[in-house]
Design an enzyme around this catalytic site. Structure first.
Site, mmCIF file in Angstrom:
data_model
loop_
_atom_site.group_PDB
_atom_site.id
_atom_site.type_symbol
_atom_site.label_atom_id
_atom_site.label_comp_id
_atom_site.label_asym_id
_atom_site.label_seq_id
_atom_site.Cartn_x
_atom_site.Cartn_y
_atom_site.Cartn_z
ATOM 1 N N LYS A 182 0.755 -1.054 0.050
ATOM 2 C CA LYS A 182 0.078 0.013 0.001
ATOM 3 C C LYS A 182 0.976 1.273 -0.174
ATOM 4 O O LYS A 182 1.619 1.501 0.887
ATOM 5 C CB LYS A 182 -0.867 0.011 1.162
ATOM 6 C CG LYS A 182 -1.386 1.300 1.796
ATOM 7 C CD LYS A 182 -2.216 2.214 0.891
ATOM 8 C CE LYS A 182 -2.895 3.190 1.546
ATOM 9 N NZ LYS A 182 -1.950 4.392 1.625
ATOM 10 N N GLY A 239 4.339 3.410 11.243
ATOM 11 C CA GLY A 239 3.555 4.368 10.967
ATOM 12 C C GLY A 239 2.923 5.216 12.445
ATOM 13 O O GLY A 239 3.627 4.563 13.510
ATOM 14 N N SER A 240 1.904 5.490 12.207
ATOM 15 C CA SER A 240 1.272 6.129 13.737
ATOM 16 C C SER A 240 0.521 5.078 14.584
ATOM 17 O O SER A 240 0.205 3.817 13.742
ATOM 18 C CB SER A 240 -0.005 7.153 13.292
ATOM 19 O OG SER A 240 -1.029 6.270 12.569
ATOM 20 N N ARG A 241 0.416 5.279 15.814
ATOM 21 C CA ARG A 241 -0.292 4.277 16.725
ATOM 22 C C ARG A 241 -1.633 4.032 16.018
ATOM 23 O O ARG A 241 -2.200 3.010 16.081
ATOM 24 C CB ARG A 241 -0.348 5.006 17.947
ATOM 25 C CG ARG A 241 -0.729 3.761 19.161
ATOM 26 C CD ARG A 241 -0.846 4.392 20.286
ATOM 27 N NE ARG A 241 0.332 5.022 21.148
ATOM 28 C CZ ARG A 241 0.211 4.990 22.371
ATOM 29 N NH1 ARG A 241 -0.662 4.436 23.276
ATOM 30 N NH2 ARG A 241 1.433 5.523 22.877
ATOM 31 N N GLY A 243 -2.965 4.423 13.273
ATOM 32 C CA GLY A 243 -2.954 3.568 11.953
ATOM 33 C C GLY A 243 -2.851 2.235 12.336
ATOM 34 O O GLY A 243 -3.502 1.185 11.896
ATOM 35 N N GLY A 244 -1.756 1.823 13.048
ATOM 36 C CA GLY A 244 -1.150 0.524 13.224
ATOM 37 C C GLY A 244 -2.464 -0.162 14.166
ATOM 38 O O GLY A 244 -2.795 -1.511 13.891
ATOM 39 N N GLU A 263 5.098 -1.287 13.605
ATOM 40 C CA GLU A 263 5.748 -0.317 14.581
ATOM 41 C C GLU A 263 5.244 1.041 14.581
ATOM 42 O O GLU A 263 5.161 1.660 13.599
ATOM 43 C CB GLU A 263 7.285 -0.346 13.625
ATOM 44 C CG GLU A 263 8.545 0.305 14.557
ATOM 45 C CD GLU A 263 9.399 0.792 13.782
ATOM 46 O OE1 GLU A 263 9.902 0.305 12.768
ATOM 47 O OE2 GLU A 263 9.517 2.187 14.383
ATOM 48 N N CYS A 300 11.529 7.355 14.662
ATOM 49 C CA CYS A 300 10.975 6.407 15.479
ATOM 50 C C CYS A 300 11.922 6.248 16.843
ATOM 51 O O CYS A 300 11.348 6.089 17.903
ATOM 52 C CB CYS A 300 10.495 5.141 15.054
ATOM 53 S SG CYS A 300 11.693 4.659 13.818
ATOM 54 N N GLU A 391 4.135 10.089 22.637
ATOM 55 C CA GLU A 391 4.939 10.590 21.623
ATOM 56 C C GLU A 391 4.580 12.016 20.959
ATOM 57 O O GLU A 391 3.069 11.952 20.384
ATOM 58 C CB GLU A 391 5.128 9.495 20.397
ATOM 59 C CG GLU A 391 6.117 9.507 19.348
ATOM 60 C CD GLU A 391 6.124 8.861 18.100
ATOM 61 O OE1 GLU A 391 7.122 8.493 17.715
ATOM 62 O OE2 GLU A 391 5.055 8.369 17.744
HETATM 63 P P1 NAP Z 1 0.335 6.899 9.216
HETATM 64 O O1 NAP Z 1 -0.485 7.877 9.119
HETATM 65 O O2 NAP Z 1 -0.079 5.825 10.058
HETATM 66 O O3 NAP Z 1 0.484 6.243 7.699
HETATM 67 C C1 NAP Z 1 1.181 5.032 7.470
HETATM 68 C C2 NAP Z 1 0.357 4.130 6.123
HETATM 69 O O4 NAP Z 1 -0.864 3.700 6.994
HETATM 70 C C3 NAP Z 1 -0.226 5.104 5.202
HETATM 71 O O5 NAP Z 1 -0.145 4.330 4.043
HETATM 72 C C4 NAP Z 1 -1.671 5.305 5.725
HETATM 73 O O6 NAP Z 1 -2.412 5.454 4.683
HETATM 74 C C5 NAP Z 1 -1.744 3.822 6.298
HETATM 75 N N1 NAP Z 1 -3.033 4.298 7.398
HETATM 76 C C6 NAP Z 1 -2.953 5.164 8.110
HETATM 77 N N2 NAP Z 1 -3.999 4.829 9.081
HETATM 78 C C7 NAP Z 1 -4.662 3.845 8.597
HETATM 79 C C8 NAP Z 1 -6.113 3.350 8.943
HETATM 80 N N3 NAP Z 1 -6.598 3.832 9.962
HETATM 81 N N4 NAP Z 1 -6.435 2.347 8.132
HETATM 82 C C9 NAP Z 1 -5.819 1.863 7.013
HETATM 83 N N5 NAP Z 1 -4.609 2.394 6.497
HETATM 84 C C10 NAP Z 1 -4.204 3.482 7.411
HETATM 85 O O7 NAP Z 1 1.815 7.195 9.310
HETATM 86 P P2 NAP Z 1 2.753 8.268 8.942
HETATM 87 O O8 NAP Z 1 2.118 9.022 7.956
HETATM 88 O O9 NAP Z 1 4.230 7.557 8.338
HETATM 89 O O10 NAP Z 1 3.206 9.343 9.838
HETATM 90 C C11 NAP Z 1 2.294 9.789 10.787
HETATM 91 C C12 NAP Z 1 2.576 9.485 12.181
HETATM 92 O O11 NAP Z 1 3.185 8.497 12.268
HETATM 93 C C13 NAP Z 1 3.786 10.347 12.964
HETATM 94 O O12 NAP Z 1 3.271 11.319 13.223
HETATM 95 C C14 NAP Z 1 4.154 9.487 14.032
HETATM 96 O O13 NAP Z 1 3.623 9.725 15.117
HETATM 97 C C15 NAP Z 1 4.143 8.200 13.483
HETATM 98 N N6 NAP Z 1 5.280 7.517 13.051
HETATM 99 C C16 NAP Z 1 6.122 6.616 13.855
HETATM 100 C C17 NAP Z 1 7.118 5.905 13.402
HETATM 101 C C18 NAP Z 1 7.738 4.919 14.381
HETATM 102 O O14 NAP Z 1 8.446 3.969 13.867
HETATM 103 N N7 NAP Z 1 7.502 4.917 15.724
HETATM 104 C C19 NAP Z 1 7.685 6.143 12.368
HETATM 105 C C20 NAP Z 1 6.991 7.123 11.287
HETATM 106 C C21 NAP Z 1 5.652 7.770 11.931
HETATM 107 P P3 NAP Z 1 -3.774 6.423 4.312
HETATM 108 O O15 NAP Z 1 -3.415 7.736 5.019
HETATM 109 O O16 NAP Z 1 -3.802 6.415 2.847
HETATM 110 O O17 NAP Z 1 -4.872 5.492 4.959
#
Ligand code: NAP
Length: 525
Positions: A182, A239-241, A243-244, A263, A300, A391
């Site tokens: 994705k 990615g985000s908590r 989303g995960g 993660e 992260c 975070e």
């Molecule tokens: P993200 O918003 O969680 O997105 C990551 C992926 O997951 C994207 O492809 C997103 O696509 C998808 N996604 C997110 N929420 C979803 C849901 N509810 N259902 C289905 N798919 C979903 O992460 P990010 O844009 O990389 O970073 C945003 C936040 O993540 C940061 O502010 C930070 O807090 C955290 N982050 C943490 C780490 C770590 O390793 N700890 C690393 C990077 C980022 P769509 O938006 O198209 O659904």
């Protein structure tokens, strides 16, 4: 070449809905527009992946390693176009992205070498004992096999190393699993260039087209549909908590639940031990601030929490860190959304009545720039409000002043799961540190001494994982060769005729593997 296409196996598709990337440094949209994959493309990609599974999983270690090496070659061959596009889409500087490309290529090659070595198969043979009393033992042979098609979600903060051909994809391929990515909406052009490099490698290596598909899109529905598809057998996510956790819930609610290796969030505590703090608190401060502000703090493993014992030495550290931070430039963040979340998190800390603002970095001079932030609170206040331990993704950190070592231990014990913990210590601190280690080890995946947590080596011993919410499964890692284990499962063959055994377990040992035979590892001559 970037066309804005969906890549389902060898086919290129458009769609009726589109999205565009945004240059975070200007706030402007970047050409071209990208087709958004939908339910039909998810179904096609998953059907192709399932169709490819048996053949891809049966490839020899040499063939699979050759595939990983070809992906690495193809990414290198994209040249500067990849760096220029990634800079535009992420706001990250050239040197950082060139380093990340080298890491991505090195990671693919490390997995290729590991696949060739074959230890990951964990080939284990307990020969039959026909004369054993009171019962004979059957012939038992165990090997690790690929779990099936894997869905991968890349992160915005590593558009190469944690994205389309990042560690999740490389480790899934190494394990023998077809991958459906994705695409992250923050860097679709970068994603497509890399996806084409993988697709060309699939074709050049004569692998089934369903070995890889790339589904760009900017919607939660797309990712949700991918995780829900019954042909997907595991998920890698960074990615985000929120989303995960959303994806974990979808995976758990399926008629056949599957593992999600997510993660997510970590504040990576740094413990300043008393002797080290007294001896070198001030000189430590600039290095801490460098780790905090590097890449606008979008790691992260960013050090978002500093724990020390209250007193003059901690005051000197805070003052020196504040001075260093006050001179740090504001830096463009990855997306307007991440910038808005950072500003909101910093504002909440700044207005908290138990939190003092130690310093802010230089103010922003352009769109989406993070102004670094350092705060201080006391342990009792920190322990009383869980929100202080959440975070804030970006260059924001909180110093927690404790009464004594017992309170330091209490603060650590109260933390959520973390990717890392750091001990800044001198020899005189080692006895006290020994009492903290068991508490830390329950909380984190990696414990460092006298360094800074940013910077994650891709190697065999690395653990980039940790208890929830650092990850969804603290028993594994998303960086390093152990990451393959997430996409393998052990299968035992009992009394199979010799001709039916997989090559890794065959008597002739055609892959020249080290195998555990009756409990002892035997290396081929
Ligand atoms: P993200 O918003 O969680 O997105 C990551 C992926 O997951 C994207 O492809 C997103 O696509 C998808 N996604 C997110 N929420 C979803 C849901 N509810 N259902 C289905 N798919 C979903 O992460 P990010 O844009 O990389 O970073 C945003 C936040 O993540 C940061 O502010 C930070 O807090 C955290 N982050 C943490 C780490 C770590 O390793 N700890 C690393 C990077 C980022 P769509 O938006 O198209 O659904």
């Amino acid at each position: 070449m970037i066309k804005g296409s969906i890549l389902v196996g060898a086919k290129e598709m458009g769609s009726g809905s589109f999205f565009t990337a945004v240059d975070p440094a200007t706030g402007e949209q970047i050409e071209p527009r990208f087709a958004s994959a939908g339910a039909a493309e998810v179904a096609s990609a998953c059907a192709l992946a399932e169709g490819a599974f048996a053949d891809f999983a049966a490839t020899t270690p040499e063939a699979r390693a050759g595939f990983l090496d070809t992906i690495a070659d193809n990414i290198a061959a994209i040249g500067d176009d990849l760096i220029v596009r990634a800079m535009q889409e992420s706001g990250l500087p050239r040197a950082r992205l060139e380093g990340e490309r080298a890491r991505t290529i090195g990671q693919l090659r490390l997995f290729a070498t590991t696949v060739r070595q074959g230890d990951w198969l964990d080939a284990t043979i307990d020969p039959e004992l026909p004369d054993r009393q009171p019962l004979p033992r059957p012939d038992l042979r165990r090997v690790n096999l690929a779990v099936g098609p894997v869905a991968v979600f890349g992160a915005s903060n590593f558009p190469l190393a944690f994205s389309v051909a990042g560690g999740d994809t490389a480790s899934a391929f190494a394990a023998g699993c077809p991958v459906v990515v994705k695409g992250h909406p923050a860097h679709p052009g970068t994603g497509e260039l890399v996806a084409r490099a993988i697709r060309d490698a699939v074709s050049a290596c004569g692998l089934p087209e369903g070995t890889f598909s790339y589904l760009p899109g900017a919607s939660n529905e797309l990712g949700g549909a991918l995780v829900a598809d019954p042909r997907i057998k595991a998920v890698g996510f960074t990615g985000s908590r929120a989303g995960g956790i959303a994806l974990m819930k979808i995976a758990a609610a399926r008629p056949e639940p599957i593992p999600v290796y997510a993660e997510m969030s970590s504040i990576n505590p740094v413990v300043l031990m008393p002797a080290a703090l007294a001896a070198r608190g001030e000189p430590l401060a600039p290095a801490f601030v460098q780790s905090l502000t590097m890449g606008a703090g979008q790691f992260c493993t960013n050090p978002g929490l500093v724990i020390g014992i209250a007193g003059a030495a901690l005051d000197r550290f805070a003052k020196a860190a504040g001075e260093a931070l006050a001179g740090s430039q504001a830096t463009t963040m990855l997306t307007p959304g991440i910038h808005a979340a950072f500003d909101k998190g910093v504002a909440a800390l700044a207005s908290h009545d138990k939190v003092e603002t130690v310093a802010r970095g230089c103010p922003a001079s352009g769109p989406n720039q993070a102004q670094g932030a350092l705060f201080q609170t006391d342990a009792a206040s920190f322990l009383a409000d869980a929100a202080l331990g959440h975070e804030v993704f970006g260059s924001s950190s909180v110093i927690v002043a404790c009464r004594d070592l017992a309170e330091v231990r209490q603060v650590i014990a109260g933390l959520e799961g973390q990717l890392t913990a750091t001990l800044i210590l001198d020899e005189a601190d080692e006895a006290d540190a020994a009492t903290l280690l068991p508490v830390l080890a329950r909380k984190v995946g990696r414990i460092l001494a006298n360094g800074w947590p940013t910077g994650v080596e891709v190697s065999h011993a690395m653990v980039h994982g940790g208890p929830f919410p650092a990850t969804s499964d603290g028993r594994t890692t998303s960086v390093g060769t152990l990451a393959m284990a997430r996409f393998l499962r052990p299968v035992c063959f009992q009394n199979l005729p010799a001709g039916l055994l997989p090559p890794a377990l065959a008597e002739a040992n055609p892959w020249h593997l080290a195998r555990r035979i009756d409990g002892t590892v035997a290396r081929p001559a």
